[in-house]
Design an enzyme around this catalytic site. Sequence first.
Site, mmCIF file in Angstrom:
data_model
loop_
_atom_site.group_PDB
_atom_site.id
_atom_site.type_symbol
_atom_site.label_atom_id
_atom_site.label_comp_id
_atom_site.label_asym_id
_atom_site.label_seq_id
_atom_site.Cartn_x
_atom_site.Cartn_y
_atom_site.Cartn_z
ATOM 1 N N LYS A 31 -2.776 -7.582 0.666
ATOM 2 C CA LYS A 31 -1.901 -7.527 1.844
ATOM 3 C C LYS A 31 -2.456 -6.621 2.947
ATOM 4 O O LYS A 31 -2.358 -6.960 4.128
ATOM 5 C CB LYS A 31 -0.490 -7.084 1.454
ATOM 6 C CG LYS A 31 -0.345 -5.620 1.101
ATOM 7 C CD LYS A 31 1.101 -5.264 0.852
ATOM 8 C CE LYS A 31 1.243 -3.804 0.472
ATOM 9 N NZ LYS A 31 0.907 -2.874 1.543
ATOM 10 N N THR A 32 -3.058 -5.488 2.583
ATOM 11 C CA THR A 32 -3.605 -4.581 3.607
ATOM 12 C C THR A 32 -4.706 -5.282 4.390
ATOM 13 O O THR A 32 -4.787 -5.168 5.620
ATOM 14 C CB THR A 32 -4.153 -3.300 2.949
ATOM 15 O OG1 THR A 32 -3.126 -2.707 2.156
ATOM 16 C CG2 THR A 32 -4.608 -2.304 4.000
ATOM 17 N N ASP A 208 4.951 -3.181 7.260
ATOM 18 C CA ASP A 208 4.418 -3.200 5.894
ATOM 19 C C ASP A 208 5.484 -2.696 4.921
ATOM 20 O O ASP A 208 6.396 -1.947 5.304
ATOM 21 C CB ASP A 208 3.177 -2.294 5.842
ATOM 22 C CG ASP A 208 2.414 -2.430 4.543
ATOM 23 O OD1 ASP A 208 2.631 -3.420 3.819
ATOM 24 O OD2 ASP A 208 1.585 -1.545 4.251
ATOM 25 N N GLU A 209 5.372 -3.079 3.658
ATOM 26 C CA GLU A 209 6.288 -2.641 2.588
ATOM 27 C C GLU A 209 7.753 -2.857 2.991
ATOM 28 O O GLU A 209 8.605 -1.973 2.832
ATOM 29 C CB GLU A 209 6.045 -1.154 2.245
ATOM 30 C CG GLU A 209 4.625 -0.828 1.827
ATOM 31 C CD GLU A 209 4.288 -1.299 0.404
ATOM 32 O OE1 GLU A 209 5.091 -2.044 -0.183
ATOM 33 O OE2 GLU A 209 3.205 -0.933 -0.085
ATOM 34 N N GLN A 239 8.518 -5.749 -6.178
ATOM 35 C CA GLN A 239 8.098 -4.349 -6.259
ATOM 36 C C GLN A 239 9.059 -3.419 -5.523
ATOM 37 O O GLN A 239 8.684 -2.315 -5.120
ATOM 38 C CB GLN A 239 6.680 -4.189 -5.697
ATOM 39 C CG GLN A 239 5.618 -4.925 -6.505
ATOM 40 C CD GLN A 239 4.213 -4.619 -6.024
ATOM 41 O OE1 GLN A 239 3.666 -3.556 -6.266
ATOM 42 N NE2 GLN A 239 3.621 -5.576 -5.312
ATOM 43 N N ARG A 594 -0.609 -2.646 -12.468
ATOM 44 C CA ARG A 594 -1.606 -1.619 -12.101
ATOM 45 C C ARG A 594 -2.912 -1.862 -12.849
ATOM 46 O O ARG A 594 -3.953 -1.339 -12.460
ATOM 47 C CB ARG A 594 -1.109 -0.206 -12.443
ATOM 48 C CG ARG A 594 0.164 0.283 -11.777
ATOM 49 C CD ARG A 594 0.180 0.060 -10.310
ATOM 50 N NE ARG A 594 0.837 -1.185 -9.974
ATOM 51 C CZ ARG A 594 0.699 -1.825 -8.826
ATOM 52 N NH1 ARG A 594 -0.094 -1.348 -7.890
ATOM 53 N NH2 ARG A 594 1.341 -2.960 -8.591
#
Length: 662
Positions: A31-32, A208-209, A239, A594
């Site tokens: 995504k970044t 973002d987020e 998330q 993770r």
Amino acid sequence: MRLFDLNPQQLEAVRTTHGPVLILAGAGTGKTRVIAARIMYLLSQGVASEKILAVTFTNKAANEMRSRVGSGRENKKGITLCTFHALCVRILRRDIEKLGYKSNFSIYDESDQLGLLRKIITRLTSQNEKLDPAAASSFISKVKNLRHPVAASESSLQSAVFHRYQEALKTYNAVDFDDLLILAVRLLTEFRDVQEYWQQKHEFVMVDEFQDTNRLQLDLVLLLGGTHRNVCVVGDDDQSIYGWRGAEISNILEFERHFPNPKIIKLEQNYRSTNSILGTANSVIFHNPRRRPKALWSDNGEGQPVRIVAIPDDREEASYVVGEIQKQKLTEECRWTDFAVIFRMNAQSRLIEENLRRLHIPYRLVGGRSFFERREVKDLLAYLACIVNPEDDVSLLRIINTPARGIGASTIELAIQKSNRANTSVFQTLRSETFQNLLSQRTLSGVRRFTDLIDGFETKNAQPLTDLARTVEELLFDIDYFRGLRRTCKTPEESLKREENVRELIRAISDYQGRSSDGLSGFLAESILDNDRDDKQDENTDGVTLITFHAAKGLEFNQVFLVGLEEGILPHSRSKLEGNLDEERRLFYVGITRAKRSLTISYCSNRLKYGSPAPCHPSVFLKDLDTRFTEVVDFREVTNKPAGEQTARQHFARMRELLGGN
């Protein structure tokens, strides 16, 4: 800008620049990279850099985005890429005079806020009233974020403190962090010209987020982008794990209600993990009823199955996990930083830390201090040090008014001065008749209660066959420690964590007494020696990462151990009562995703509580795991199996290398 490096869904997300866009970016889907590429694509299409606004939650995330964009375009200067709070500061600096403030307003951080609250509480409270500044700060923050009006007519002490606090901020031309959002939203809502200025200034808004936004942050986005509707939000409802601090998952689940007819793009190709890990994650999160369906997949191959291990107790769990890390490090010749141990509660780190220290394995605790450095642990250790040695001035001064017992700063300062002049300990000074004659009746009562407490427990500790853990529990009861602790915590979550840390220390004392006859002084000496190491390692230091599920979000590790998958831990015992089981499942999902190459999940049949084993039950979430991607490991078989010939050869070859042999 290399658009050909993007997969079809990423490319669509980059090229869809007008109108509302919801990018559902699963864990590890880049995504970044997509946000940075989208900014660069806008610039390549002739959009002026000043028209672009990208908002994220942390300075670290903003800096990472800035560096990616910076390496790709020369005309990046002018892009606004910042946190929500930094954006609000910009809005307020320009027009806060409209709300009756001066443009050079100060921003109070937590320390400034608590200092101001202490002054206000001192002025407002009588001798019989008490209000902890941290509790008042928590109340004020909750009131502001939930936008619950506090009527001036309310007679409660908290209400009076709230209004006096707000008046003082205005008088000092200051705002706190919560005010930044509140006042920015108010400014944009009440003044049409201000809203039009910022809407025209930023014609392309990216967030973002988005799953972590609260209602105020959503309102800010609506006010900035509600007219031109060129609003792109990136997030993953799977998330969303910060509901306890105000995040509203409905913002991302109901995006269409706020921005009708958006383009919805799912990023499901994961670049981090193997398909066994992703299949396990998908099977867990599938059971959450309120979510946007998506399924992660990867080109990284199937990989090894996710291992699930049932272990007799938590002491053996810590030993097993650290032993596996040591073995894998040796056989695979990887770095310690490739490993992470992830847990639900900070108190779970103690046994892991003890085992790592014993084997001289470097580690770093992320998102928290070492167990022995936590405030409540140091408080209790200071009490124990005073019981062993009342002449220990440093320990005594730490706990003389913890919890509060009416011994103020001026009394403590006077005791220090008198002890220095008489060349005696502070404790001796507190007990002296000369010093006590200088005190008011109320302060004298507090001082005598304290000295009698230390005297009494010193006598108990000196008795043969003393049960140390039970003695410490009696001490905590006598001083009503947990009640005092709760008053200093901002949230029930923080209070619970701190209480669990204290109980974990009691358990450590019980464990110590089971293997040593050196008593309390021996336990304190061992704790001090264990803690005599440098914990201030930077992120580049080679060490195993110990981290909570919450703090692990956004990170990745080659080999991951998720420990304590039991009912009452994950899901947390409070989650069922409060109806937060879905968020606990998302937390498990975050932990699973993770892992890049290998994942081990462990749970215990028993955990020691107050020196006695208490039965544990496997987490309900383990039933969700798809058996196609997992293998159940027999703990006894694994721990008793001798090393294979190849493993043994590698072990000895590595030892020869370390010893400088050929």
